[in-house]
Design a protein around this motif. Structure first.
Motif: not given
Lengths: 461, 106
Positions: A433-445
């Motif tokens: 769920d943390l990935m979808f949190g309001p303060n979370t930004v994903m950085f893929f790679g």
């Protein structure tokens, strides 16, 4: 056995025990390894007077020691730090194989009808040693990515393994009852090798450390059994020490992962199912992602950054890149710490070794209990290739497979940068769920590439 | 049951207890090195392998002896060397040390 030899073996046993004792505290760990090695030298030296070499015997002993010494030294020296777990698996497997072969050779000497006191430990050593050898080989292949690291399961797997185990026990009892040896141990060995492979196949790559620890304890017991066959005190004591301490260590390791040993070894059941639902759950929810420049600015103007390294960092060999990022941040006056989950990396304690290799100052490495209260004061939690160890489901979702596992409170940081290769669930196969949190930004790679990009972005900011 | 076997059983049982006691408290960071260290110790099977190999007098025992000695030596040497490499990493980091030059410059 003469008095002198027995006393030397006793000295060796004492050195092994002292070595183990030192190895289990950070201060004396390195000395402990030397102490144990000294014990080994004493034990080998004491054995020399017992040897009556045939000419062929002298040659093969020399050749064997030369090859083994070369392979061992070169293998252990050349291996990358990230590949250490599979090296341990390999060195463990060859020990198990040696124990089984010693038992076979000794058994052959006793001819057609050996006594029970010889036969029983030999059979035990052959079975356990072979399982350890084959199981370690599979563990090596999984960690070295010679084969898939994901659990390999098929319907009825537990039954097949159960039948295999029963067949081995049945055959072993038959051999003991008939007390008639010639070549009956061959099918026993083959079955044990197959069971070793079948036992490790359904266990995932992330659980390999626990498996290696189990097999390590097994090899210890096989060695002790070979000691009974040979009537050799040194083998019995040293093998048993490893068997006992290895069993306890296995338990400590699975405790650190918040799971029971049974769950680790036989938990692959329903794995595919959970993973499938998790993948379905991930669809339909959106995540935020950002550019390296944005994130670089965020990091550069933070006061406090906590880096959470995980399996992904180990795989990508990104420990040096992580250190570099920490250095440029510190130059700008940002406080940087590393939050180390007990099972981060490929083995408990592995992450500390990797980061130490990258010359990360020891004081910056914080264990879970030390750092968990700091997250709420952190501006950024930078999660590099970790997943399950920061999954709030462990705290909030009873019924989740990882519920109850101690986790890092990365979710309490003001901003969370989640660096990951893809949206794929972690080893436990569940959504985070943390990935979808309001303060979370994903950085893929790839962790290494991403960290390098962040370094340039911070420098530019 | 012979006296010798009785003695061996005694050692065996006592060694189990010692094995459990001696590592009762291990910090997580040492789990991997400790496993690797115990792994090297069961390389003691080299003693058995050499005992077998020394007396080898038939093709079967020669092959068994050669393979057993090779495998066991790999276990001992590789085990201790790889453990040392792991522990080397922690050397000198344990005591709190003076700020690094980079920090001092700030």
């Amino acid at each position: 056995m003469t008095v002198a030899i027995t006393l030397a073996y006793l000295l060796a046993a004492v050195l092994f025990i002292l070595g183990l004792k030192q190895l289990s505290s950070p201060k004396g760990a390195r000395n402990g390894n030397f102490t144990a090695a000294a014990g080994m030298v004493v034990a080998l030296g004491a054995t020399v007077p017992l040897l009556h070499f045939t000419s062929a015997g002298l040659i093969i002993t020399g050749i064997g020691i030369a090859i083994g010494g070369l392979v061992g030294t070169v293998g252990a020296r050349m291996v990358r730090m990230t590949a250490i777990p599979q090296m341990v698996a390999l060195f463990n497997g060859v020990g198990g194989g040696a124990a089984a072969l010693v038992a076979v050779a000794e058994l052959l000497k006793f001819g057609v009808h050996p006594q029970f006191a010889v036969l029983f430990p030999s059979v035990f050593s052959i079975v356990i040693g072979s399982i350890s050898f084959a199981g370690s080989a599979v563990a090596f292949a999984k960690l070295q990515e010679l084969m898939t690291g994901t659990p390999i399961t098929y319907p009825g797997q537990q039954i097949v393994n159960g039948v295999l185990a029963a067949a081995i026990v049945g055959l072993a009892i038959a051999i003991l009852a008939l007390a008639s040896v010639p070549l009956t141990f061959l099918p026993l060995m083959v079955l044990a090798l197959i069971l070793g492979v079948a036992f490790v196949l359904p266990i995932g790559g992330a659980d390999m450390p626990v498996v290696i620890s189990v097999l390590n304890a097994c090899t210890g017991l096989a060695v002790a059994a070979s000691g009974f066959t040979l009537n050799n005190f040194a083998l019995i004591v040293a093998g048993t020490l490893v068997g006992a301490s290895g069993s306890l260590l296995t338990k400590l390791m699975s405790d650190a992962m918040g799971r029971s040993l049974g769950n680790v070894l036989f938990g692959a059941f329903g794995q595919a199912h959970t993973a499938a639902t998790a993948a379905a759950g991930a669809q339909g929810r959106s995540v935020r992602s950002a550019s390296a420049e944005d994130l670089g600015t965020l990091l550069a103007y933070s006061q406090r950054v906590i880096i959470v390294p995980g399996y992904g960092l180990a795989v990508a060999q990104a420990q040096h890149a992580a250190r570099e990022l920490a250095d440029v941040l510190e130059k700008r006056g940002v406080d940087v710490e590393y939050a180390i989950h007990p099972v981060a990396g490929r083995m408990p304690g592995h992450m500390n070794v990797l980061l130490a290799e990258a010359n990360v100052p020891y004081e910056q490495l914080k264990e879970m209990d030390q750092v968990n209260d700091d997250f709420k004061n952190a501006d950024v939690a930078l999660i590099v290739g970790a997943n399950d160890v920061v999954n709030p489901a462990a705290r909030n979702t009873p019924g989740s497979p990882i519920y109850g596992m101690p986790i890092l409170n990365a979710d309490q940081a003001k901003n969370i940068i989640f660096m990951k290769r893809s949206m794929r669930p972690g080893f436990a196969g569940i959504d985070n769920d943390l990935m979808f949190g309001p303060n979370t930004v994903m950085f893929f790679g790839d962790a290494k590439d991403s960290l390098t990009k962040l370094v340039s972005a911070v420098k530019a900011a | 049951m012979t006296n010798e076997l009785l003695n061996e059983l005694t050692f065996f049982v006592l060694a189990i207890f010692v094995g459990f006691e001696v590592i009762s408290k291990v910090p997580t960071i040492l789990h991997t090195p400790l496993m690797s260290g115990t792994n090297a110790i069961h390389g003691i099977i080299l003693v058995g392998a050499i005992l077998i190999a020394a007396g080898a007098d038939s093709p079967v025992t020669i092959i068994l002896g050669l393979v057993a000695v090779t495998l066991a030596t790999t276990n001992v040497v590789g085990g201790f060397v790889v453990t040392d490499r792991m522990l080397e990493m922690f050397k000198g980091r344990q005591p709190p040390k003076a700020p690094t030059p980079a920090e001092a410059k700030k």
